[in-house]
Write a protein that holds these residues in place. Structure first.
Motif, PDB file in Angstrom:
ATOM      1  N   VAL A  68       0.833  -1.210   0.000  1.00  0.00           N
ATOM      2  CA  VAL A  68       0.000   0.000   0.000  1.00  0.00           C
ATOM      3  C   VAL A  68       0.864   1.255   0.000  1.00  0.00           C
ATOM      4  CG1 VAL A  68      -1.723   1.314   1.286  1.00  0.00           C
ATOM      5  CG2 VAL A  68      -1.925  -1.161   1.143  1.00  0.00           C
ATOM      6  N   LEU A  69       1.717   1.394   1.028  1.00  0.00           N
ATOM      7  CA  LEU A  69       2.519   2.616   1.150  1.00  0.00           C
ATOM      8  C   LEU A  69       3.645   2.661   0.119  1.00  0.00           C
ATOM      9  CD1 LEU A  69       2.768   3.013   5.039  1.00  0.00           C
ATOM     10  CD2 LEU A  69       1.130   4.022   3.446  1.00  0.00           C
ATOM     11  N   GLY A  70       4.233   1.498  -0.165  1.00  0.00           N
ATOM     12  CA  GLY A  70       5.320   1.465  -1.144  1.00  0.00           C
ATOM     13  C   GLY A  70       4.865   1.907  -2.524  1.00  0.00           C
ATOM     14  N   SER A  71       3.665   1.479  -2.913  1.00  0.00           N
ATOM     15  CA  SER A  71       3.154   1.870  -4.222  1.00  0.00           C
ATOM     16  C   SER A  71       2.863   3.367  -4.288  1.00  0.00           C
ATOM     17  CB  SER A  71       1.889   1.070  -4.552  1.00  0.00           C
ATOM     18  OG  SER A  71       0.865   1.324  -3.593  1.00  0.00           O
ATOM     19  N   ILE A  72       2.451   3.942  -3.135  1.00  0.00           N
ATOM     20  CA  ILE A  72       2.197   5.394  -3.097  1.00  0.00           C
ATOM     21  C   ILE A  72       3.515   6.159  -3.144  1.00  0.00           C
ATOM     22  CG2 ILE A  72       1.272   7.290  -1.728  1.00  0.00           C
ATOM     23  CD1 ILE A  72      -0.760   5.338  -0.562  1.00  0.00           C
ATOM     24  N   PHE A  73       4.456   5.789  -2.270  1.00  0.00           N
ATOM     25  CA  PHE A  73       5.716   6.523  -2.172  1.00  0.00           C
ATOM     26  C   PHE A  73       6.553   6.392  -3.441  1.00  0.00           C
ATOM     27  CE2 PHE A  73       5.696   5.951   2.744  1.00  0.00           C
ATOM     28  CZ  PHE A  73       4.629   6.830   2.809  1.00  0.00           C
ATOM     29  N   ALA A  74       6.451   5.245  -4.117  1.00  0.00           N
ATOM     30  CA  ALA A  74       7.220   5.038  -5.343  1.00  0.00           C
ATOM     31  C   ALA A  74       6.566   5.695  -6.554  1.00  0.00           C
ATOM     32  CB  ALA A  74       7.399   3.545  -5.600  1.00  0.00           C
ATOM     33  N   GLY A  75       5.362   6.225  -6.375  1.00  0.00           N
ATOM     34  CA  GLY A  75       4.663   6.873  -7.479  1.00  0.00           C
ATOM     35  C   GLY A  75       4.015   5.896  -8.437  1.00  0.00           C
ATOM     36  N   ILE A  76       3.923   4.634  -8.033  1.00  0.00           N
ATOM     37  CA  ILE A  76       3.305   3.624  -8.898  1.00  0.00           C
ATOM     38  C   ILE A  76       1.788   3.758  -8.895  1.00  0.00           C
ATOM     39  CG2 ILE A  76       3.021   1.135  -9.263  1.00  0.00           C
ATOM     40  CD1 ILE A  76       5.753   0.758  -7.930  1.00  0.00           C
ATOM     41  N   ALA A  77       1.231   4.092  -7.716  1.00  0.00           N
ATOM     42  CA  ALA A  77      -0.218   4.184  -7.583  1.00  0.00           C
ATOM     43  C   ALA A  77      -0.584   5.425  -6.790  1.00  0.00           C
ATOM     44  CB  ALA A  77      -0.769   2.932  -6.886  1.00  0.00           C
ATOM     45  N   THR A  78      -1.761   5.954  -7.071  1.00  0.00           N
ATOM     46  CA  THR A  78      -2.293   7.038  -6.254  1.00  0.00           C
ATOM     47  C   THR A  78      -2.817   6.448  -4.947  1.00  0.00           C
ATOM     48  OG1 THR A  78      -4.545   6.832  -7.120  1.00  0.00           O
ATOM     49  CG2 THR A  78      -3.006   8.235  -8.352  1.00  0.00           C
ATOM     50  N   THR A 127      -5.741   6.545  -3.811  1.00  0.00           N
ATOM     51  CA  THR A 127      -7.028   5.901  -4.093  1.00  0.00           C
ATOM     52  C   THR A 127      -6.820   4.508  -4.664  1.00  0.00           C
ATOM     53  OG1 THR A 127      -8.024   8.058  -4.522  1.00  0.00           O
ATOM     54  CG2 THR A 127      -9.202   6.129  -5.347  1.00  0.00           C
ATOM     55  N   GLU A 128      -5.897   4.384  -5.605  1.00  0.00           N
ATOM     56  CA  GLU A 128      -5.611   3.067  -6.188  1.00  0.00           C
ATOM     57  C   GLU A 128      -4.980   2.144  -5.159  1.00  0.00           C
ATOM     58  OE1 GLU A 128      -4.716   4.801 -10.702  1.00  0.00           O
ATOM     59  OE2 GLU A 128      -3.101   4.525  -9.238  1.00  0.00           O
ATOM     60  N   ALA A 129      -4.080   2.686  -4.339  1.00  0.00           N
ATOM     61  CA  ALA A 129      -3.424   1.876  -3.305  1.00  0.00           C
ATOM     62  C   ALA A 129      -4.424   1.390  -2.268  1.00  0.00           C
ATOM     63  CB  ALA A 129      -2.316   2.679  -2.638  1.00  0.00           C
ATOM     64  N   SER A 130      -5.457   2.181  -2.001  1.00  0.00           N
ATOM     65  CA  SER A 130      -6.474   1.738  -1.040  1.00  0.00           C
ATOM     66  C   SER A 130      -7.199   0.501  -1.550  1.00  0.00           C
ATOM     67  CB  SER A 130      -7.468   2.872  -0.774  1.00  0.00           C
ATOM     68  OG  SER A 130      -8.240   3.167  -1.925  1.00  0.00           O
ATOM     69  N   GLY A 131      -7.416   0.433  -2.875  1.00  0.00           N
ATOM     70  CA  GLY A 131      -8.020  -0.774  -3.448  1.00  0.00           C
ATOM     71  C   GLY A 131      -7.113  -1.976  -3.308  1.00  0.00           C
ATOM     72  N   VAL A 132      -5.804  -1.748  -3.490  1.00  0.00           N
ATOM     73  CA  VAL A 132      -4.823  -2.833  -3.292  1.00  0.00           C
ATOM     74  C   VAL A 132      -4.871  -3.318  -1.852  1.00  0.00           C
ATOM     75  CG1 VAL A 132      -2.367  -3.391  -3.288  1.00  0.00           C
ATOM     76  CG2 VAL A 132      -3.319  -2.006  -5.131  1.00  0.00           C
ATOM     77  N   GLY A 133      -4.952  -2.372  -0.910  1.00  0.00           N
ATOM     78  CA  GLY A 133      -5.011  -2.746   0.497  1.00  0.00           C
ATOM     79  C   GLY A 133      -6.260  -3.542   0.841  1.00  0.00           C
ATOM     80  N   ALA A 134      -7.400  -3.111   0.306  1.00  0.00           N
ATOM     81  CA  ALA A 134      -8.652  -3.827   0.571  1.00  0.00           C
ATOM     82  C   ALA A 134      -8.589  -5.248   0.018  1.00  0.00           C
ATOM     83  CB  ALA A 134      -9.829  -3.069  -0.043  1.00  0.00           C
ATOM     84  N   PHE A 135      -8.033  -5.394  -1.179  1.00  0.00           N
ATOM     85  CA  PHE A 135      -7.910  -6.726  -1.778  1.00  0.00           C
ATOM     86  C   PHE A 135      -6.915  -7.581  -1.000  1.00  0.00           C
ATOM     87  CE2 PHE A 135      -5.895  -9.561  -4.969  1.00  0.00           C
ATOM     88  CZ  PHE A 135      -7.015 -10.338  -5.271  1.00  0.00           C
ATOM     89  N   GLY A 136      -5.792  -6.979  -0.589  1.00  0.00           N
ATOM     90  CA  GLY A 136      -4.796  -7.726   0.178  1.00  0.00           C
ATOM     91  C   GLY A 136      -5.324  -8.190   1.521  1.00  0.00           C
ATOM     92  N   ALA A 137      -6.110  -7.336   2.195  1.00  0.00           N
ATOM     93  CA  ALA A 137      -6.699  -7.723   3.475  1.00  0.00           C
ATOM     94  C   ALA A 137      -7.662  -8.886   3.302  1.00  0.00           C
ATOM     95  CB  ALA A 137      -7.417  -6.526   4.096  1.00  0.00           C
TER      96      ALA A 137
END
Length: 452
Positions: free
Chosen positions: A249-259, A261-271
């Motif tokens: 979640v945070l790595g994708s945001i900090f690396a600029g890979i995902a916004t 909002t997009e990272a929150s979807g990754v987190g929900a799916f990962g959980a």
């Protein structure tokens, strides 16, 4: 003093008084806005004033609410709430508590240290204070009481660590603040990393010091095992899954890979995958998580709607200009103004929730901070750390209520109040450290930009 200024002050006074009636805050905010729009119109008619607020002006709140509801930034809120609710039911915390407490079981205060470590992981992966505090209370307080921990230290640790979720990224509070101030969510997330980590380290150091100074306050368990490779491996095996989720979640945001909002979807799916891997996912759990997510999201957005109407009328009455002039006129210099704002925020935390303060107070004081030349990311994170204490300060300290609701019957309200006092002092100390060294907040966002 003009009638408009009197009405602006009256809005704040009436709002705070109505909070104690028990009415939903969203209704109070919207109702006060409607009522004072009517009072402004009556003053124009009967007192021959010209405030320029009528129902056509109030209708502008519809456009503002529509703009808020169409914000892609706020889409992250239900996703992060879903992520937290799903992790709460995934069984992850139980495994963490069992294995990490075994790792530190032979140390004075070892169980409390394990609670801090678990709380940091929960904070970075759930971000929901109520869930974190309740879960840590259920898992850790009975164990610490059984090991003859001082009850105040046990509940104080749980309450303080549980509040880290509101500050540590991905934080719902930071998402809302970024939307209110038109800032980058990623900047606030990066700015909050070191302050969150410092708070965790300070909590651990305090527990270690208390355990060393007074071993009877936090004794080591008589049944504690010697640390072996198997215990270390089990602890790491419990820590890795949530750590990977945080990294995704945070790595994708900090690396600029995902916004965000997009990272929150990754987190929900990962959980959801973690719950499935732990054999905790079924239709009933999914239904409960969706229901809790909907209720929490509806509560937050209702407050946003009420606060939008409240802020619109307040600005129409000149309340924002009055506050800016009052702050700019303080004879303390820029640093003194910031301290006064933080002190006011701390005091408001005794009677208001963080959502109302973020939606109403922060947008009013932020322009003053910018005009004084301060970094807005630094001030916003500083403001967020100050707001975190509102979860611990009575009488509206929600962490205290969450803990009391599930704690053993022997834990009274006085025990809770005494238990959180040292941790409030620690949080204020960290607040002072961030105030003195702004680079603790600004360094990471600056490094992220310099590498692009």
């Amino acid at each position: 003093m003009e009638i408009a200024e009197i009405l602006a002050i009256g809005m704040f006074v009436v709002f705070i008084l109505l909070i104690f009636t028990g009415f939903p805050i969203a209704w109070v905010l919207g109702g006060v806005a409607v009522a004072f729009t009517g009072l402004a119109m009556l003053s124009d008619i009967y007192l021959d004033t010209f405030i320029a607020i009528d129902w056509s002006y109030f209708s502008l709140s519809i456009e503002r609410i529509w703009g808020t509801m169409s914000s892609w930034v706020l889409v992250a809120i239900p996703m992060f709430v879903f992520m937290g609710q799903m992790l709460d039911r995934s069984g992850m915390a139980e495994k963490l508590m069992l294995n990490v407490s075994r790792l530190f079981g032979r140390l004075n205060g070892g169980t409390a240290i394990a609670v801090v470590i678990i709380g940091l992981l929960l904070a970075a992966s759930t971000g929901i204070v109520g869930a974190s505090v309740a879960l840590l209370t259920l898992l850790a307080v009975p164990v610490m009481l059984k090991r003859q921990y001082q009850p105040e230290l046990a509940v104080g640790t749980v309450c303080a660590v549980g509040t880290l979720g509101i500050l540590m990224p991905p934080s719902i509070m930071l998402v809302m603040m970024a939307d209110q101030l038109a800032m980058s969510v990623g900047d606030l997330f990066m700015g909050a990393v070191f302050p969150s980590a410092i708070l965790g380290v300070v909590f651990v150091l305090y527990i270690v010091f208390r355990g060393w100074l007074h071993p009877d306050v936090a004794p080591a368990g008589d049944d504690a095992e010697h640390v072996t490779f198997g215990i270390v491996f089990d602890a790491l095996k419990s820590i890795v899954p949530p750590a990977l989720l945080i990294l995704a979640v945070l790595g994708s945001i900090f690396a600029g890979i995902a916004t965000p909002t997009e990272a929150s979807g990754v987190g929900a799916f990962g959980a959801t995958l973690l719950a499935l891997a732990n054999k905790r996912l079924n239709i009933t759990v999914l239904r409960e998580v969706c229901r809790e997510t909907s209720q929490t999201t509806a509560f937050i957005f209702a407050l946003i709607i009420g606060a939008t109407a409240f802020s619109l009328v307040l600005r129409g009455l000149g309340g924002d200009a009055m506050i800016e002039e009052a702050l700019a006129g303080l004879p303390f210099g820029p640093a003194g103004v910031v301290i006064c704002i933080l002190l006011l925020t701390f005091l408001l935390g005794f009677v208001l929730d963080w959502i109302e303060i973020s939606l109403i107070i922060l947008p009013l004081v932020a322009p003053v901070i910018v005009s004084m030349g301060y970094d807005l990311v630094w001030f916003t994170v500083l403001f967020a750390v100050c707001l975190q204490t509102s979860f611990l300060t009575p009488p509206v300290g929600f962490a205290l209520f969450y803990c009391k609701g599930v704690a053993p019957p022997s834990i009274g309200v006085k025990t809770l109040y005494r238990g959180v006092l040292p941790f409030i002092a620690l949080q204020v100390t960290v607040l002072a450290i961030i105030f003195i060294w702004p680079n603790l907040v600004t360094w990471l966002p600056e490094q992220a930009y310099s590498g692009r």
